[in-house]
Write a protein that holds these residues in place. Sequence first.
Motif, PDB file in Angstrom:
ATOM      1  N   ARG A  46       0.822  -1.206   0.000  1.00 41.83           N
ATOM      2  CA  ARG A  46       0.000   0.000   0.000  1.00 41.83           C
ATOM      3  C   ARG A  46       0.861   1.263   0.000  1.00 41.83           C
ATOM      4  NH1 ARG A  46      -2.845  -3.088   3.887  1.00 41.83           N
ATOM      5  NH2 ARG A  46      -1.928  -1.815   5.567  1.00 41.83           N
ATOM      6  N   GLY A  47       2.166   1.077  -0.105  1.00 38.99           N
ATOM      7  CA  GLY A  47       3.045   2.227  -0.230  1.00 38.99           C
ATOM      8  C   GLY A  47       3.770   2.641   1.029  1.00 38.99           C
ATOM      9  N   ALA A  48       3.707   1.838   2.093  1.00 39.80           N
ATOM     10  CA  ALA A  48       4.428   2.177   3.336  1.00 39.80           C
ATOM     11  C   ALA A  48       5.918   2.252   3.051  1.00 39.80           C
ATOM     12  CB  ALA A  48       4.146   1.133   4.407  1.00 39.80           C
ATOM     13  N   ASP A  49       6.563   3.274   3.570  1.00 39.33           N
ATOM     14  CA  ASP A  49       8.003   3.459   3.367  1.00 39.33           C
ATOM     15  C   ASP A  49       8.639   3.891   4.699  1.00 39.33           C
ATOM     16  OD1 ASP A  49      10.488   3.710   2.256  1.00 39.33           O
ATOM     17  OD2 ASP A  49      10.093   5.696   1.371  1.00 39.33           O
ATOM     18  N   PRO A  50       8.764   2.949   5.661  1.00 35.65           N
ATOM     19  CA  PRO A  50       9.254   3.302   7.006  1.00 35.65           C
ATOM     20  C   PRO A  50      10.705   3.781   6.972  1.00 35.65           C
ATOM     21  CG  PRO A  50       9.189   0.927   6.756  1.00 35.65           C
ATOM     22  CD  PRO A  50       8.510   1.501   5.542  1.00 35.65           C
ATOM     23  N   GLU A  51      10.957   4.814   7.754  1.00 36.65           N
ATOM     24  CA  GLU A  51      12.325   5.352   7.837  1.00 36.65           C
ATOM     25  C   GLU A  51      13.252   4.357   8.541  1.00 36.65           C
ATOM     26  OE1 GLU A  51      14.643   9.223   9.767  1.00 36.65           O
ATOM     27  OE2 GLU A  51      12.466   9.222   9.508  1.00 36.65           O
ATOM     28  N   ASN A  52      12.734   3.736   9.579  1.00 29.25           N
ATOM     29  CA  ASN A  52      13.517   2.729  10.302  1.00 29.25           C
ATOM     30  C   ASN A  52      12.799   1.399  10.121  1.00 29.25           C
ATOM     31  OD1 ASN A  52      14.748   1.021  12.190  1.00 29.25           O
ATOM     32  ND2 ASN A  52      15.129   2.701  13.637  1.00 29.25           N
ATOM     33  N   PHE A  53      13.174   0.649   9.061  1.00 28.45           N
ATOM     34  CA  PHE A  53      12.468  -0.577   8.701  1.00 28.45           C
ATOM     35  C   PHE A  53      12.519  -1.612   9.833  1.00 28.45           C
ATOM     36  CE2 PHE A  53      12.348  -4.803   6.647  1.00 28.45           C
ATOM     37  CZ  PHE A  53      11.094  -4.730   6.066  1.00 28.45           C
ATOM     38  N   ASP A  54      13.681  -1.766  10.457  1.00 27.33           N
ATOM     39  CA  ASP A  54      13.860  -2.758  11.512  1.00 27.33           C
ATOM     40  C   ASP A  54      12.899  -2.498  12.669  1.00 27.33           C
ATOM     41  OD1 ASP A  54      15.597  -4.965  12.678  1.00 27.33           O
ATOM     42  OD2 ASP A  54      15.867  -3.414  14.208  1.00 27.33           O
ATOM     43  N   ALA A  55      12.864  -1.269  13.151  1.00 26.10           N
ATOM     44  CA  ALA A  55      11.977  -0.932  14.262  1.00 26.10           C
ATOM     45  C   ALA A  55      10.510  -1.079  13.861  1.00 26.10           C
ATOM     46  CB  ALA A  55      12.255   0.502  14.728  1.00 26.10           C
ATOM     47  N   TRP A  56      10.215  -0.719  12.647  1.00 27.16           N
ATOM     48  CA  TRP A  56       8.841  -0.794  12.136  1.00 27.16           C
ATOM     49  C   TRP A  56       8.340  -2.238  12.119  1.00 27.16           C
ATOM     50  CZ3 TRP A  56       7.051  -2.611   7.161  1.00 27.16           C
ATOM     51  CH2 TRP A  56       5.725  -2.269   6.865  1.00 27.16           C
ATOM     52  N   VAL A  57       9.167  -3.174  11.642  1.00 25.51           N
ATOM     53  CA  VAL A  57       8.789  -4.592  11.578  1.00 25.51           C
ATOM     54  C   VAL A  57       8.487  -5.122  12.976  1.00 25.51           C
ATOM     55  CG1 VAL A  57       9.642  -6.930  11.143  1.00 25.51           C
ATOM     56  CG2 VAL A  57       9.991  -5.131   9.434  1.00 25.51           C
ATOM     57  N   TRP A  58       9.342  -4.814  13.917  1.00 24.23           N
ATOM     58  CA  TRP A  58       9.162  -5.391  15.257  1.00 24.23           C
ATOM     59  C   TRP A  58       8.031  -4.720  16.033  1.00 24.23           C
ATOM     60  CZ3 TRP A  58      10.698  -9.999  15.918  1.00 24.23           C
ATOM     61  CH2 TRP A  58      11.799 -10.461  15.177  1.00 24.23           C
ATOM     62  N   THR A  59       7.699  -3.494  15.689  1.00 29.63           N
ATOM     63  CA  THR A  59       6.517  -2.883  16.291  1.00 29.63           C
ATOM     64  C   THR A  59       5.266  -3.611  15.817  1.00 29.63           C
ATOM     65  OG1 THR A  59       7.599  -0.735  16.419  1.00 29.63           O
ATOM     66  CG2 THR A  59       5.193  -0.750  16.532  1.00 29.63           C
ATOM     67  N   ILE A  60       5.222  -3.925  14.519  1.00 34.64           N
ATOM     68  CA  ILE A  60       4.096  -4.699  13.979  1.00 34.64           C
ATOM     69  C   ILE A  60       4.037  -6.067  14.641  1.00 34.64           C
ATOM     70  CG2 ILE A  60       3.249  -5.898  11.910  1.00 34.64           C
ATOM     71  CD1 ILE A  60       4.227  -3.512  10.253  1.00 34.64           C
ATOM     72  N   ALA A  61       5.181  -6.701  14.803  1.00 34.45           N
ATOM     73  CA  ALA A  61       5.218  -8.037  15.397  1.00 34.45           C
ATOM     74  C   ALA A  61       4.650  -8.025  16.817  1.00 34.45           C
ATOM     75  CB  ALA A  61       6.648  -8.565  15.405  1.00 34.45           C
ATOM     76  N   ARG A  62       5.027  -7.067  17.621  1.00 40.46           N
ATOM     77  CA  ARG A  62       4.546  -7.014  18.992  1.00 40.46           C
ATOM     78  C   ARG A  62       3.046  -6.714  19.055  1.00 40.46           C
ATOM     79  NH1 ARG A  62       7.972  -6.560  23.254  1.00 40.46           N
ATOM     80  NH2 ARG A  62       6.036  -6.998  24.363  1.00 40.46           N
ATOM     81  N   ARG A  63       2.590  -5.841  18.195  1.00 44.61           N
ATOM     82  CA  ARG A  63       1.167  -5.517  18.208  1.00 44.61           C
ATOM     83  C   ARG A  63       0.328  -6.715  17.739  1.00 44.61           C
ATOM     84  NH1 ARG A  63       1.657   0.647  15.794  1.00 44.61           N
ATOM     85  NH2 ARG A  63       2.199   1.630  17.771  1.00 44.61           N
ATOM     86  N   ARG A  64       0.808  -7.417  16.727  1.00 47.37           N
ATOM     87  CA  ARG A  64       0.078  -8.597  16.256  1.00 47.37           C
ATOM     88  C   ARG A  64       0.052  -9.673  17.341  1.00 47.37           C
ATOM     89  NH1 ARG A  64      -3.552  -8.138  12.610  1.00 47.37           N
ATOM     90  NH2 ARG A  64      -3.547 -10.419  12.693  1.00 47.37           N
ATOM     91  N   TRP A  65       1.154  -9.795  18.100  1.00 49.10           N
ATOM     92  CA  TRP A  65       1.197 -10.771  19.200  1.00 49.10           C
ATOM     93  C   TRP A  65       0.170 -10.392  20.282  1.00 49.10           C
ATOM     94  CZ3 TRP A  65       1.308 -14.778  22.017  1.00 49.10           C
ATOM     95  CH2 TRP A  65       1.487 -14.705  23.407  1.00 49.10           C
ATOM     96  N   ALA A  66       0.053  -9.111  20.564  1.00 44.00           N
ATOM     97  CA  ALA A  66      -0.902  -8.681  21.578  1.00 44.00           C
ATOM     98  C   ALA A  66      -2.331  -9.064  21.173  1.00 44.00           C
ATOM     99  CB  ALA A  66      -0.795  -7.179  21.799  1.00 44.00           C
ATOM    100  N   LYS A  67      -2.669  -8.821  19.907  1.00 42.30           N
ATOM    101  CA  LYS A  67      -4.000  -9.165  19.417  1.00 42.30           C
ATOM    102  C   LYS A  67      -4.199 -10.674  19.415  1.00 42.30           C
ATOM    103  CE  LYS A  67      -4.310  -5.112  16.376  1.00 42.30           C
ATOM    104  NZ  LYS A  67      -4.386  -4.656  14.973  1.00 42.30           N
ATOM    105  N   PHE A  68      -3.191 -11.389  18.988  1.00 37.12           N
ATOM    106  CA  PHE A  68      -3.256 -12.854  18.913  1.00 37.12           C
ATOM    107  C   PHE A  68      -3.492 -13.440  20.305  1.00 37.12           C
ATOM    108  CE2 PHE A  68      -1.360 -17.058  19.002  1.00 37.12           C
ATOM    109  CZ  PHE A  68      -1.814 -17.643  17.820  1.00 37.12           C
ATOM    110  N   ALA A  69      -2.733 -12.971  21.291  1.00 33.26           N
ATOM    111  CA  ALA A  69      -2.850 -13.506  22.654  1.00 33.26           C
ATOM    112  C   ALA A  69      -4.204 -13.181  23.257  1.00 33.26           C
ATOM    113  CB  ALA A  69      -1.729 -12.923  23.534  1.00 33.26           C
ATOM    114  N   ALA A  70      -4.681 -11.959  23.031  1.00 36.85           N
ATOM    115  CA  ALA A  70      -5.974 -11.557  23.591  1.00 36.85           C
ATOM    116  C   ALA A  70      -7.102 -12.446  23.070  1.00 36.85           C
ATOM    117  CB  ALA A  70      -6.250 -10.103  23.253  1.00 36.85           C
ATOM    118  N   LYS A  71      -7.002 -12.802  21.807  1.00 37.24           N
ATOM    119  CA  LYS A  71      -8.058 -13.601  21.186  1.00 37.24           C
ATOM    120  C   LYS A  71      -7.941 -15.074  21.527  1.00 37.24           C
ATOM    121  CE  LYS A  71      -9.847 -14.870  16.610  1.00 37.24           C
ATOM    122  NZ  LYS A  71      -9.689 -14.670  15.153  1.00 37.24           N
TER     123      LYS A  71
END
Length: 526
Positions: A46-71
Motif C-alpha cells: 500500500r506504499g508504506a516506506d518506514p524510515e527505520n524498517f527494523d523498528a517498524w517490523v518489530w513494532t508490527i510483530a509485537r502488536r500482532r502478538w498482543a491481538k493474537f494472545a488476547a483472542k
Amino acid sequence: MTIAEKFAKEYIGKVFYFCLKKTGSDDDAKELSSDIGYEVLSSLSRGADPENFDAWVWTIARRRWAKFAAKKYYNEPERVDIRDYDDILAADDDTERDVIISEDLATLRRELAFIRADYRNILVAHYVDEMSVSEISKKFNTPVGTVKTRLQNSRKILKEGMNMARTFGKRSYNPEEVGFVSSGNHTSGLPFSAVQRKIPKNILLEASNNPSTIEELAMELGIAVPYMEEEVEILEKSELLKKVDGDKYLTSFFIEPRECRNEINELSCVFSEQNYEKIWALAKKATEKAKELGVLNGTVSENDAQMFFAFNIEQKTENSCFEGNVFYKFKRADGGNWGFIGFESGTTCRLPANFFNNNCSESDGISANGYQSGSGSFGKKLYSGNGTPDSIYMHVLKLLSENGGDVGALSESEKALTEHIIKDGYLVKTADGKLLPQMLIFKDDAKQKINEYIFSLPEYEQLKTRTADYISKVRDIVARYSVPYLKDDFDYYVAMSTDVRSIIACLWKDKGLYTGGNAQFVGLYY
C-alpha cells in the motif's frame, strides 16, 4: 533488493523465532508469523516506506502478538491491552527485539541483575512472567500510568546497559580489609555483628565519603542488585549506612584513610617517646598513694598496679581535652550508645604498638574499669571475657573484699559461684584458704583522693599541656582527611584516632619499666 525481498530474506526466520518463543507452540508460531508477515507485506504494497524498517517490523510483530494472545488465550481483550504496547513501546527502542536478534540472553540477565528493584520487578513481570500492564498494576498496587512510565524508563536503562561494555570494580576481585574500633555500650551486638564479612566491609569502604547508588555498589563489588539491596538494608538498619540525595548511600561514620593513620602514628610515636618516662613517674606516685589507702590487697604486684595507673593517667590527660564523655555521646536505635570508627589496612608505625581496650562494667553502685591487650602478644591474660567481671561476679567480689576473703560469710549460692569466679581469674585463694579479688580495690573515696593528689602535682599539669598540644595536632590531621558530613561528631573521631596508649604501653615494657607478664589491669570500685 526491494524492501519486501529484504523482509523475506532477513526477517522471516527471526519473526518465527519470536513467535515460537511467545507461543511455545510450533503451530501457533506458524499462524502468528503468517499474520505478521501478511501485515508487513500488505502495508508495503500500500506504499508504506518506514524510515527505520527494523523498528517498524518489530513494532508490527509485537502488536500482532498482543491481538493474537488476547483472542486465543484469554478471549478477554482487557487482559492484554493493545494500548499498553502503543503507549509503552517506542518504535526505535525494542529491547527484546535486540535480544532476540543477537540471542545475547546472558547480557540481558546481566543487566537485569544491575537494575534497581522498582524497575527490575516490573521488567521481570512483563517479560518473564508475560503480565500485562494492568496485571502488573494490580500486583504491585501501582497506578497504571506509573507502571507504563517505569516500564518505558527501565527498558531504556536496560538497553543502554546492554550496549555498554560493563566491567566490575576492583573490589569484585580484590576486596580490602578494614579494622574497626567501637566505644560505648553494645546492647544488641551491633555494630560489630554487622561487619563480620568482606561484603559489608567493602560496601562501607566504597561508600565512605563517596555517595553511591545500590547499582554503583553492585558494579563495584560484582554483586547482583537483589543481593546488594539486602546487604545495604542491613547496614542501613544497623546505622552504619545512611541514605542521601534520594537514592544514594553514604557510610555514616569515619573510615580513616591509611595516610591519615600513618601521620597520626608518627605524631603518637613522638609524643610517647617524649612522655613515657614522665607518665611512668606519675604512676609511681599514684601507686604509693594507693598503698596508703589500702587499694593494693596483696593479689596485685606494685609493678602491675603502676601499669594500671600509668594507663589511667594517660587516659585522663587525653579525656581532659574533650567536653563531657565523648565516647558515650550516641543514642542508637538498638538501645546502645556506641560510636564506631574504621581504619584502612596497610598502615605503618615505626614503633611497636599493642592495642589496649578500656573496658568498663557497672551494677548497683559497683563498677570495674580496666585495660586489656587487644592481642595475646603483650603478656598473659588473667581474666576471661573482656577483662572486667560481670554484675553477678561484682557482688561476690565486693562481699569478699569487705570481709577479708572469708568464704564462710557467703550464702550457699554465692559459695557455688566462687568456683566460676576463680576459674575466670577474678578471685585467688590465699595460703590460709581465703578468697581475695585479684585486682585493685577502690573503696569509698579512695579513687577521689588519688585523683585529687595526682591533679595537684605540677608534673600532671605539665603533662596535660603537652597532651593538649598533641591532641590539637591530631585535630589538624583528622580535619584534612575528614568531610563536612562528619562535623557533628568530629571530636569523637579525633578522640578515637589518638594512638598513644598502644605505643606507650610497648615503651613501658620494652624500656624495662613494666617488668610483669600480664596483659590485663583492672580496678574494682565501690
